[in-house]
Design an enzyme around this catalytic site. Structure first.
Site, PDB file in Angstrom:
ATOM      1  N   THR A  50       0.833  -1.210   0.000  1.00 54.41           N
ATOM      2  CA  THR A  50       0.000   0.000   0.000  1.00 54.41           C
ATOM      3  C   THR A  50       0.858   1.247   0.000  1.00 54.41           C
ATOM      4  O   THR A  50       0.438   2.291  -0.502  1.00 54.41           O
ATOM      5  CB  THR A  50      -0.934  -0.005   1.228  1.00 54.41           C
ATOM      6  OG1 THR A  50      -1.718  -1.205   1.198  1.00 54.41           O
ATOM      7  CG2 THR A  50      -1.850   1.198   1.234  1.00 54.41           C
ATOM      8  N   TYR A 138       7.642 -11.298   4.315  1.00 55.96           N
ATOM      9  CA  TYR A 138       6.451 -10.835   3.611  1.00 55.96           C
ATOM     10  C   TYR A 138       6.094 -11.872   2.553  1.00 55.96           C
ATOM     11  O   TYR A 138       6.699 -11.914   1.484  1.00 55.96           O
ATOM     12  CB  TYR A 138       6.742  -9.475   2.991  1.00 55.96           C
ATOM     13  CG  TYR A 138       5.553  -8.728   2.437  1.00 55.96           C
ATOM     14  CD1 TYR A 138       4.270  -9.257   2.467  1.00 55.96           C
ATOM     15  CD2 TYR A 138       5.728  -7.465   1.878  1.00 55.96           C
ATOM     16  CE1 TYR A 138       3.187  -8.563   1.964  1.00 55.96           C
ATOM     17  CE2 TYR A 138       4.655  -6.745   1.371  1.00 55.96           C
ATOM     18  CZ  TYR A 138       3.391  -7.304   1.412  1.00 55.96           C
ATOM     19  OH  TYR A 138       2.314  -6.612   0.907  1.00 55.96           O
ATOM     20  N   LYS A 166       4.237 -12.570   7.570  1.00 59.12           N
ATOM     21  CA  LYS A 166       2.984 -11.938   7.132  1.00 59.12           C
ATOM     22  C   LYS A 166       2.419 -12.804   6.018  1.00 59.12           C
ATOM     23  O   LYS A 166       2.961 -12.860   4.916  1.00 59.12           O
ATOM     24  CB  LYS A 166       3.278 -10.518   6.646  1.00 59.12           C
ATOM     25  CG  LYS A 166       2.106  -9.729   6.104  1.00 59.12           C
ATOM     26  CD  LYS A 166       2.633  -8.358   5.656  1.00 59.12           C
ATOM     27  CE  LYS A 166       1.533  -7.427   5.192  1.00 59.12           C
ATOM     28  NZ  LYS A 166       0.997  -7.807   3.862  1.00 59.12           N
TER      29      LYS A 166
END
Length: 304
Positions: A50, A138, A166
């Site tokens: 994001t 990630y 994550k």
């Protein structure tokens, strides 16, 4: 509500306002970070997907980190995304983040040529040697097109500074089963992204929600997170139901396009999507506003 770990409870991922040339608007970024600090999120996920990390130069990424550290002033841990195509570039970014005052790192295995499991392992190992900060893996196959095997996650968890992962939402929806399988292999803190599945993930025992909406509506996201981790399924599902229309917009239009449109609405400032990404058209903008305005009103009035 807060946590002693940046990889537990709620990690809020704000956008990174920038102009068409990719220059970060540090003043606007700080205006986005203040509500996150005030709400008491567990960490700020700076320069995540994001946060358009993949589209910014090393210099602009450093400017964003320095501005965030100055703005936050230690009130909330800052987890910085350091993903890059080349290992040496990722190492440079990790050193930059550490020197600028970041608290932790988030590393995605960005690639053009698909990576093998061993190549990904060596990539992560090199970055952990470049900077001593705690690191979160990630795992985002939707953008990186790389899937971590459970054996790779086990190997990575043996590296001292790798503390968390994550995860994307599992394709079969069985978060509880996946958590059990992962915890047999590793002692990593396990969190999930994919906002529309956060309620189920947290109720299933996930350690954290890595949240897009938390970057704009932190009190709402925290209320859902608190309800879920205390086992209040009724309140969790009520809040998730309030957010469901926004989840539909995220899935249909892409959360990054929705979020950058809302940044402009909330801050009354330009937040350009990096080309080739295109902003939403007028009709879609209106649809998003109709969904988002009631949620923004609740956030502002603290009616939750």
């Amino acid at each position: 509500m807060s946590s002693s770990s940046p990889f537990h409870v709620l990690s809020a991922f704000p956008p990174t306002p920038a102009d068409a040339d990719g220059r970060v608007d540090t003043e606007a970024l700080c205006r986005l970070l203040e509500p996150l600090c005030d709400a008491g999120v567990s960490s700020i996920g700076l320069l995540g997907s994001t946060g358009i990390y993949a589209y910014l130069t090393r210099e602009e990424r450093l400017r964003a980190i320095e501005a965030a550290v100055e703005c936050v002033k230690g009130r909330v841990p800052i987890v910085v995304g350091v993903g890059a195509l080349r290992t040496d570039s990722a190492c440079d970014l990790a050193r930059d983040a550490e020197m600028a005052g970041a608290d932790a790192l988030l590393l995605a295995p960005v690639s053009y040529t698909p990576l093998t499991q061993e190549e990904a392992y060596q990539h992560f190992l090199a970055v952990t040697k470049a900077a001593a900060l705690p690191l979160c893996i990630y795992n985002n196959p939707g953008t990186t097109h790389f899937t971590f095997s459970r054996e790779l996650l086990r190997r990575l968890s043996d590296i001292e500074t790798i503390k968390a992962v994550k995860m994307p939402l599992p394709a079969d929806g069985d978060v509880r089963g996946e958590l059990a399988a992962l915890r047999e292999k590793t002692d990593l803190a396990i969190g999930y992204s994919g906002d529309w599945g956060a309620a189920e993930a947290l109720l299933s025992g996930a350690d954290a929600w890595y949240s897009v909406v938390g970057g704009l509506l932190p009190r709402t996201a925290l209320a859902l997170t608190k309800a879920a981790i205390t086992g209040d399924s009724n309140e969790t599902r009520r809040l998730d139901g309030l957010l469901e229309p926004l989840w539909r917009m995220f899935k249909e239009l892409g959360s990054i396009r929705v979020v950058y449109m809302l940044v402009e609405y909330l801050l009354l400032t330009r937040a350009e999507l990096p080309r080739p990404l295109m902003p939403l058209g007028a009709a879609d903008r209106q649809r998003v506003l109709e969904v988002a305005e009631p949620l923004i009103a609740l956030e502002r009035q603290s009616l939750l």
